[in-house]
Write an enzyme that holds these catalytic residues in place. Structure first.
Site, mmCIF file in Angstrom:
data_model
loop_
_atom_site.group_PDB
_atom_site.id
_atom_site.type_symbol
_atom_site.label_atom_id
_atom_site.label_comp_id
_atom_site.label_asym_id
_atom_site.label_seq_id
_atom_site.Cartn_x
_atom_site.Cartn_y
_atom_site.Cartn_z
ATOM 1 N N SER A 8 -6.723 31.615 26.332
ATOM 2 C CA SER A 8 -5.406 32.261 26.407
ATOM 3 C C SER A 8 -4.575 31.563 27.463
ATOM 4 C CB SER A 8 -5.575 33.731 26.784
ATOM 5 O OG SER A 8 -4.357 34.234 27.299
ATOM 6 N N HIS A 31 -4.780 30.598 22.152
ATOM 7 C CA HIS A 31 -4.421 32.013 22.054
ATOM 8 C C HIS A 31 -3.129 32.245 22.832
ATOM 9 C CE1 HIS A 31 -5.494 36.345 21.693
ATOM 10 N NE2 HIS A 31 -4.931 36.461 22.896
ATOM 11 N N ASP A 33 -0.208 34.800 23.928
ATOM 12 C CA ASP A 33 0.085 36.222 24.112
ATOM 13 C C ASP A 33 1.585 36.453 24.152
ATOM 14 O OD1 ASP A 33 -2.633 37.388 24.484
ATOM 15 O OD2 ASP A 33 -2.689 35.910 26.107
ATOM 16 N N MET A 35 4.442 39.140 24.591
ATOM 17 C CA MET A 35 4.623 40.489 25.163
ATOM 18 C C MET A 35 6.102 40.783 25.293
ATOM 19 S SD MET A 35 1.806 40.414 28.173
ATOM 20 C CE MET A 35 0.110 39.900 27.888
ATOM 21 N N HIS A 65 -1.192 36.386 19.430
ATOM 22 C CA HIS A 65 -1.546 37.776 19.735
ATOM 23 C C HIS A 65 -0.256 38.498 20.127
ATOM 24 C CE1 HIS A 65 -3.898 40.771 22.527
ATOM 25 N NE2 HIS A 65 -3.322 41.371 21.500
ATOM 26 N N MET A 67 1.705 41.434 21.286
ATOM 27 C CA MET A 67 1.663 42.739 21.961
ATOM 28 C C MET A 67 3.104 43.230 22.066
ATOM 29 S SD MET A 67 -1.248 41.776 24.723
ATOM 30 C CE MET A 67 -0.988 40.041 24.395
ATOM 31 N N MET A 136 -9.761 44.637 21.746
ATOM 32 C CA MET A 136 -9.376 44.451 23.155
ATOM 33 C C MET A 136 -10.479 45.010 24.052
ATOM 34 S SD MET A 136 -6.464 42.866 23.344
ATOM 35 C CE MET A 136 -6.446 42.944 25.138
ATOM 36 N N ASP A 174 -11.105 39.985 23.454
ATOM 37 C CA ASP A 174 -10.044 39.511 24.347
ATOM 38 C C ASP A 174 -9.987 40.423 25.563
ATOM 39 O OD1 ASP A 174 -7.766 38.471 25.499
ATOM 40 O OD2 ASP A 174 -6.401 39.113 23.899
ATOM 41 N N GLY A 175 -10.224 39.811 26.728
ATOM 42 C CA GLY A 175 -10.132 40.567 27.979
ATOM 43 C C GLY A 175 -11.428 40.502 28.766
ATOM 44 N N GLY A 176 -11.402 39.768 29.872
ATOM 45 C CA GLY A 176 -12.578 39.713 30.743
ATOM 46 C C GLY A 176 -13.740 38.914 30.174
ATOM 47 N N GLY A 196 -9.002 33.719 29.220
ATOM 48 C CA GLY A 196 -7.804 33.282 29.926
ATOM 49 C C GLY A 196 -8.151 32.782 31.307
#
Ligand code: DX5
Ligand code: ZN
Length: 222
Positions: A8, A31, A33, A35, A65, A67, A136, A174-176, A196
């Protein structure tokens, strides 16, 4: 399906995206993002920037992605730009089937994302409309958050649903996602990994992409 690593760019230098993408030649997808400061409390980039990225990186797999609110209006436009995969949030869509079909008919892979509190079960009967589900594993909006282990059962249930329908559904997390959490995601059934901060805060981002993929491959015996 072979494991895929999609870094990301949220935690990269957003004012030098061409250079940042050039730092990760081993990635399987970029990826991106998007937003809008409404669906999530953060603002990044939109169609004009993605149109330029498409031109500058014709061979990259662009994994969008979104959002953003009004996903039904916006998501098909990213497909029309030629992005290989377009993910919109279920919570931001009034007509997910129609939107997924528009994305596919523009030639992109259609994908739906779920916030941590959104269950997968309501999608079970319409899962064939999608090529990928994004689970997520943090609240969407920011990079660098801690991976939510509580999402692992949802990944497992998503894989079960896909097995029942027999389709080749990609499951993205996605995330952490990092060297210390990727194996749990593999075990649960994920095969597309967004990372990311783990990639862009590494001394050698491209080496980290390969390290993450090696770890995932080893875990599922590739
Ligand atoms: C967060 C974004 C992620 C973010 C992940 O809402 O969707 O793609 O960049 O960042 P890390 O990998 O640092 O959690
Ligand atoms: Zn993302």
């Amino acid at each position: 399906m072979a494991n895929r690593i999609h870094p990301s760019i949220l935690n990269a230098n957003l004012a030098a995206l061409d250079d940042e993408i050039a730092r990760i030649p081993s990635s399987d997808g970029i990826h991106i993002d998007v937003m809008d400061n409404h669906f999530v409390p953060n603002l990044t980039l939109g169609l004009p920037v993605v149109e330029c990225l498409r031109k500058n990186h014709p061979d990259s797999f662009l994994d969008m992605h979104l959002m953003i609110e009004n996903a039904d209006t916006w998501a098909p436009q990213y497909a029309e730009l030629g992005c290989e995969s377009v993910t919109f949030h279920l919570e931001a869509s009034q007509a997910p089937i129609t939107t997924a079909r528009k994305i596919r008919s523009a030639g992109s892979r259609a994908s739906v994302a779920l916030r941590p509190q959104t269950p997968i079960e309501p999608l079970a009967d319409i899962i064939a409309e999608f090529d990928m589900v994004l689970i997520m594993t943090v609240d969407p909006g920011f990079g660098g958050q801690k991976f939510l282990d509580s999402m692992l059962p949802k990944i497992e249930r998503t894989r079960e649903i896909a097995k029942r329908t027999g389709q080749e559904l990609w499951i993205q997390v996605d995330g952490g996602v990092s060297e210390s959490t990727i194996e749990r995601c593999v075990d649960a059934g994920a095969d597309v990994f967004v990372a990311g901060s783990a990639v862009f805060r590494a001394d050698e981002p491209d080496a980290m992409v390969n390290a993450l993929r090696d770890k995932a491959d080893l875990r599922c015996g590739h």
